[in-house]
Design an enzyme around this catalytic site. Structure first.
Site, short mmCIF file in Angstrom:
data_model
loop_
_atom_site.label_atom_id
_atom_site.label_comp_id
_atom_site.label_asym_id
_atom_site.label_seq_id
_atom_site.Cartn_x
_atom_site.Cartn_y
_atom_site.Cartn_z
CG ASP A 33 -1.44 -1.17 1.60
OD1 ASP A 33 -1.75 -2.21 0.68
OD2 ASP A 33 -1.77 -1.61 2.85
CD GLU A 201 -8.39 -3.74 -0.64
OE1 GLU A 201 -9.01 -3.70 0.61
OE2 GLU A 201 -7.14 -4.39 -0.90
#
Length: 325
Positions: A33, A201
């Site tokens: 991420d 997401e």
């Protein structure tokens, strides 16, 4: 004698190659991420790495990265200085005035900390998460051209679904009554496992002329089909129309599993790039490796902009012994 020489030559070459490969594995940066923030000619790299906070690496050229250089033992944000006990995920850095902010996930909630340096330490005077209902993760703060602030994020509610909420001007909290649903995993490529809990997401938003582009990742991150697509809207709050050419980053494009959940940034030359993670290899998920790829908006035959990814530019990020002071 010549056969013996050939044997030793082959052994030597094999050993060099094996050591070089081992060095590459050891030097690869493993942050999931990830996000890159450019400030004062230095690139700062952050990402998900553990339960102690967020490490930060630095580079002057996007090729040679230091070992962690955060002001708190390599960490830009250390557990105890801001909200959260575990699960420090998906940071985003932005600057307003002379203050640097970090929006991040911890304990499956979202918090925003601040610092006077991109190297940290990022802190909160009051250790608290933002308002909201249920579990909330993967924040992305976007400031529109009219100065209004928005928090794009994911709610864990009948799947990982993306929402947007207006933020207060000082980033101290959201305005809960403004929360709107953006999108969820409804297309076949977004739920290849056909699970009852579809995942969308890692939102990132870019405004190009008068159109908003919402980039996101779909499928569970452990799925080899984890991939990136986008949707567009004429408003920061939607409704959103998914791009028919999705996904734009995937294992089909890059030949490696688990490509997704990153962030766009402008390099020193004003070119757009995307930093993201992949699986450790096509046989192992974690620790996830950090990579970048070049991107650009191009006009289609109808005069509309679409995002184009340069697959040939894909490369993993490596750390070196050099340090930036």
């Amino acid at each position: 004698m010549k056969y013996l020489f050939a044997f030793f030559l082959c052994f030597f070459v094999f050993s060099i190659g094996k050591n070089a490969f081992a060095k590459q594995l050891n030097d690869t940066i493993y942050l999931a991420d990830p996000t890159i923030f450019l400030d004062g000619g230095v690139y700062y790299l952050y990402g998900t790495s553990g339960d102690e906070g967020f490490l930060v690496y630095t580079s002057s050229d996007l090729k040679n990265w230091t070992k962690p250089t955060g002001k708190n033992k390599g960490f830009a944000l250390k557990k105890g200085d801001a909200f959260g006990n575990k699960g420090f995920w998906a940071p985003q850095i932005f600057k307003r005035g002379k203050t640097y902010f970090m929006a991040y996930t911890a304990d499956e909630q979202i918090a925003i900390a601040h610092s006077n340096s991109p190297a940290g330490p990022f802190v909160q005077e009051e250790l608290k998460a933002i308002s909201g209902t249920g579990k909330q993760i993967d924040p992305f703060v976007f400031t529109d051209t009219d100065g209004k602030n928005y928090l794009y994020h994911v709610k864990l509610d009948h799947g990982n679904r993306i929402f947007v909420t207006e933020l207060k001007d000082d980033f101290s909290d959201v305005i809960p009554e403004t929360t709107k649903f953006c999108l969820s995993g409804t297309a076949p490529w977004e739920n290849t496992a056909k699970t009852d809990w579809p995942v969308t997401e890692g939102p990132t938003v870019i405004k190009k002329e008068n159109l908003y582009y919402l980039f996101y990742s779909a499928n569970d991150f452990r799925n080899p089909d984890y991939a990136v697509g986008y949707a567009t809207s004429s408003s920061a709050t939607g409704p959103w129309i998914k791009y028919q050419g999705n996904p734009i980053i995937s294992k089909k494009v890059l030949k490696i599993n688990g490509t997704g959940h990153g962030d766009f940034f402008m390099d020193k030359n004003g070119a757009l790039q995307y930093v993201f993670h992949t699986h450790h290899s096509n046989h192992k998920v974690s620790p996830r490796a950090t990579a970048i790829i070049k991107a650009a908006f191009i006009k289609d035959k109808n005069g509309h902009f679409r995002m184009q990814i340069d697959a040939e530019s894909f490369r993993f990020l490596m750390q070196s012994a050099a340090r930036i002071n």
